[in-house]
Design a protein around this motif. Structure first.
Motif, mmCIF file in Angstrom:
data_model
loop_
_atom_site.group_PDB
_atom_site.id
_atom_site.type_symbol
_atom_site.label_atom_id
_atom_site.label_comp_id
_atom_site.label_asym_id
_atom_site.label_seq_id
_atom_site.Cartn_x
_atom_site.Cartn_y
_atom_site.Cartn_z
ATOM 1 N N VAL A 92 28.675 39.690 35.184
ATOM 2 C CA VAL A 92 29.004 41.051 35.608
ATOM 3 C C VAL A 92 29.211 41.929 34.369
ATOM 4 O O VAL A 92 29.488 41.436 33.282
ATOM 5 N N VAL A 93 29.061 43.226 34.553
ATOM 6 C CA VAL A 93 29.397 44.164 33.493
ATOM 7 C C VAL A 93 30.786 44.698 33.787
ATOM 8 O O VAL A 93 31.032 45.267 34.845
ATOM 9 N N CYS A 94 31.690 44.441 32.879
ATOM 10 C CA CYS A 94 33.086 44.818 33.031
ATOM 11 C C CYS A 94 33.607 45.200 31.658
ATOM 12 O O CYS A 94 33.331 44.498 30.684
ATOM 13 N N CYS A 95 34.342 46.291 31.592
ATOM 14 C CA CYS A 95 34.958 46.688 30.329
ATOM 15 C C CYS A 95 33.933 46.801 29.202
ATOM 16 O O CYS A 95 34.167 46.369 28.085
ATOM 17 N N TYR A 96 32.772 47.348 29.556
ATOM 18 C CA TYR A 96 31.680 47.574 28.613
ATOM 19 C C TYR A 96 31.181 46.291 27.957
ATOM 20 O O TYR A 96 30.801 46.281 26.798
ATOM 21 N N ALA A 97 31.194 45.207 28.727
ATOM 22 C CA ALA A 97 30.671 43.934 28.236
ATOM 23 C C ALA A 97 30.151 43.118 29.417
ATOM 24 O O ALA A 97 30.687 43.203 30.520
ATOM 25 N N ARG A 98 29.097 42.307 29.170
ATOM 26 C CA ARG A 98 28.651 41.347 30.176
ATOM 27 C C ARG A 98 29.602 40.165 30.103
ATOM 28 O O ARG A 98 29.896 39.656 29.030
ATOM 29 N N GLN A 99 30.076 39.727 31.280
ATOM 30 C CA GLN A 99 31.053 38.655 31.333
ATOM 31 C C GLN A 99 30.765 37.693 32.479
ATOM 32 O O GLN A 99 30.177 38.080 33.479
ATOM 33 N N ASP A 100 31.211 36.465 32.315
ATOM 34 C CA ASP A 100 31.347 35.505 33.408
ATOM 35 C C ASP A 100 32.835 35.266 33.545
ATOM 36 O O ASP A 100 33.547 35.134 32.546
ATOM 37 N N LYS A 101 33.314 35.206 34.817
ATOM 38 C CA LYS A 101 34.753 35.119 34.992
ATOM 39 C C LYS A 101 35.117 34.627 36.375
ATOM 40 O O LYS A 101 34.265 34.547 37.260
ATOM 41 N N HIS A 102 36.377 34.333 36.523
ATOM 42 C CA HIS A 102 36.957 34.125 37.846
ATOM 43 C C HIS A 102 38.361 34.728 37.836
ATOM 44 O O HIS A 102 38.967 34.914 36.781
ATOM 45 N N TRP A 103 38.809 35.068 39.041
ATOM 46 C CA TRP A 103 40.123 35.663 39.248
ATOM 47 C C TRP A 103 40.958 34.750 40.124
ATOM 48 O O TRP A 103 40.441 34.064 40.994
ATOM 49 N N VAL A 104 42.267 34.775 39.896
ATOM 50 C CA VAL A 104 43.223 34.082 40.741
ATOM 51 C C VAL A 104 44.418 35.023 40.901
ATOM 52 O O VAL A 104 44.729 35.797 39.997
ATOM 53 N N THR A 105 45.033 34.989 42.065
ATOM 54 C CA THR A 105 46.153 35.888 42.344
ATOM 55 C C THR A 105 47.459 35.113 42.346
ATOM 56 O O THR A 105 47.586 34.098 43.023
ATOM 57 N N GLY A 106 48.423 35.609 41.579
ATOM 58 C CA GLY A 106 49.736 34.980 41.491
ATOM 59 C C GLY A 106 50.564 35.237 42.740
ATOM 60 O O GLY A 106 50.204 36.060 43.584
ATOM 61 N N PRO A 107 51.689 34.555 42.873
ATOM 62 C CA PRO A 107 52.504 34.642 44.080
ATOM 63 C C PRO A 107 53.061 36.040 44.355
ATOM 64 O O PRO A 107 53.397 36.360 45.485
ATOM 65 N N ASP A 108 53.137 36.883 43.334
ATOM 66 C CA ASP A 108 53.634 38.236 43.523
ATOM 67 C C ASP A 108 52.516 39.274 43.480
ATOM 68 O O ASP A 108 52.774 40.463 43.311
ATOM 69 N N GLY A 109 51.273 38.793 43.620
ATOM 70 C CA GLY A 109 50.135 39.701 43.702
ATOM 71 C C GLY A 109 49.473 40.050 42.384
ATOM 72 O O GLY A 109 48.523 40.829 42.365
ATOM 73 N N GLN A 110 49.942 39.507 41.276
ATOM 74 C CA GLN A 110 49.314 39.801 39.995
ATOM 75 C C GLN A 110 47.931 39.157 39.942
ATOM 76 O O GLN A 110 47.784 37.985 40.263
ATOM 77 N N ARG A 111 46.948 39.935 39.505
ATOM 78 C CA ARG A 111 45.584 39.414 39.357
ATOM 79 C C ARG A 111 45.407 38.929 37.924
ATOM 80 O O ARG A 111 45.678 39.654 36.974
ATOM 81 N N TRP A 112 44.984 37.684 37.781
ATOM 82 C CA TRP A 112 44.702 37.069 36.492
ATOM 83 C C TRP A 112 43.226 36.740 36.430
ATOM 84 O O TRP A 112 42.668 36.201 37.376
ATOM 85 N N GLU A 113 42.611 37.018 35.299
ATOM 86 C CA GLU A 113 41.218 36.638 35.114
ATOM 87 C C GLU A 113 41.094 35.665 33.956
ATOM 88 O O GLU A 113 41.818 35.746 32.978
ATOM 89 N N ASN A 114 40.190 34.710 34.105
ATOM 90 C CA ASN A 114 39.724 33.853 33.025
ATOM 91 C C ASN A 114 38.297 34.298 32.790
ATOM 92 O O ASN A 114 37.492 34.317 33.726
ATOM 93 N N TYR A 115 37.956 34.662 31.551
ATOM 94 C CA TYR A 115 36.625 35.202 31.321
ATOM 95 C C TYR A 115 36.112 34.887 29.923
ATOM 96 O O TYR A 115 36.869 34.543 29.021
ATOM 97 N N VAL A 116 34.799 35.016 29.772
ATOM 98 C CA VAL A 116 34.147 34.935 28.475
ATOM 99 C C VAL A 116 33.214 36.135 28.361
ATOM 100 O O VAL A 116 32.559 36.515 29.337
#
Length: 174
Positions: A92-116
């Motif tokens: 995907v193109v995100c933050c002016y860069a091509r990236q591969d990533k996944h998202w996980v949501t914490g118990p209080d709704g915080q979105r966390w991404e792991n990406y390269v």
């Protein structure tokens, strides 16, 4: 080396860039209209700023920037094995860069991404402001305007890997 990512909504990108350049004694690694990121060495941090004066809070999202796709895949496997649901985004193109990533949501709704980051995108926008490109932050910030970035649930936007006359300002996956 992996590093934590902290993405913040800011009211004035120029003032924020000046402050964080001084705070971390580091110039931005990337600067685009309504957007800047810093690759801070000490402490290891990827600081991302979105000019988003309409945001109701300063936290946009959290993440971990990985060095390789292998690391992203290892983390995905570990998290899924632990029973967490992932929202996977490939190339995907995100933050002016091509990236591969996944998202996980914490118990209080915080979105966390792991990406390269696979490649840079939109270098012709370097150093320009929202005013320079004639964008309206209230309408042109896309998913980031709603307090999220890439992977915003319910988004029907398709990733756009090319910047055209409709400059994508400060938004991810738009």
């Amino acid at each position: 080396m992996s590093r934590l990512q902290l993405a913040l909504n800011v009211a004035d990108i120029d003032a924020a860039v000046e402050f964080y350049t001084t705070l971390f004694d580091t110039a931005p690694a990337k600067r685009r209209p309504g957007y800047a990121n810093f690759a801070v060495v000490d402490p290891p941090l990827k600081l991302v700023l979105f000019e988003n004066p309409e945001a109701t809070g300063t936290l946009n999202h959290l993440g971990v920037e990985r060095e390789s796709m292998t690391e992203v895949e290892q983390q995905a496997g570990r998290l899924e094995a632990a029973g967490l649901a992932l929202d996977v985004e490939g190339d995907v193109v995100c933050c002016y860069a091509r990236q591969d990533k996944h998202w996980v949501t914490g118990p209080d709704g915080q979105r966390w991404e792991n990406y390269v980051v696979l490649a840079d995108a939109g270098a012709e926008l370097e150093g320009r402001t929202i005013g320079d490109v004639g964008a309206d932050p209230a309408t042109d910030l896309g998913p980031a305007a709603g307090g999220g970035c890439c992977g915003t649930s319910g988004s029907d936007e398709q990733p756009d890997s090319q910047v055209d006359d409709q400059v994508r300002v400060g938004a991810c996956c738009r």
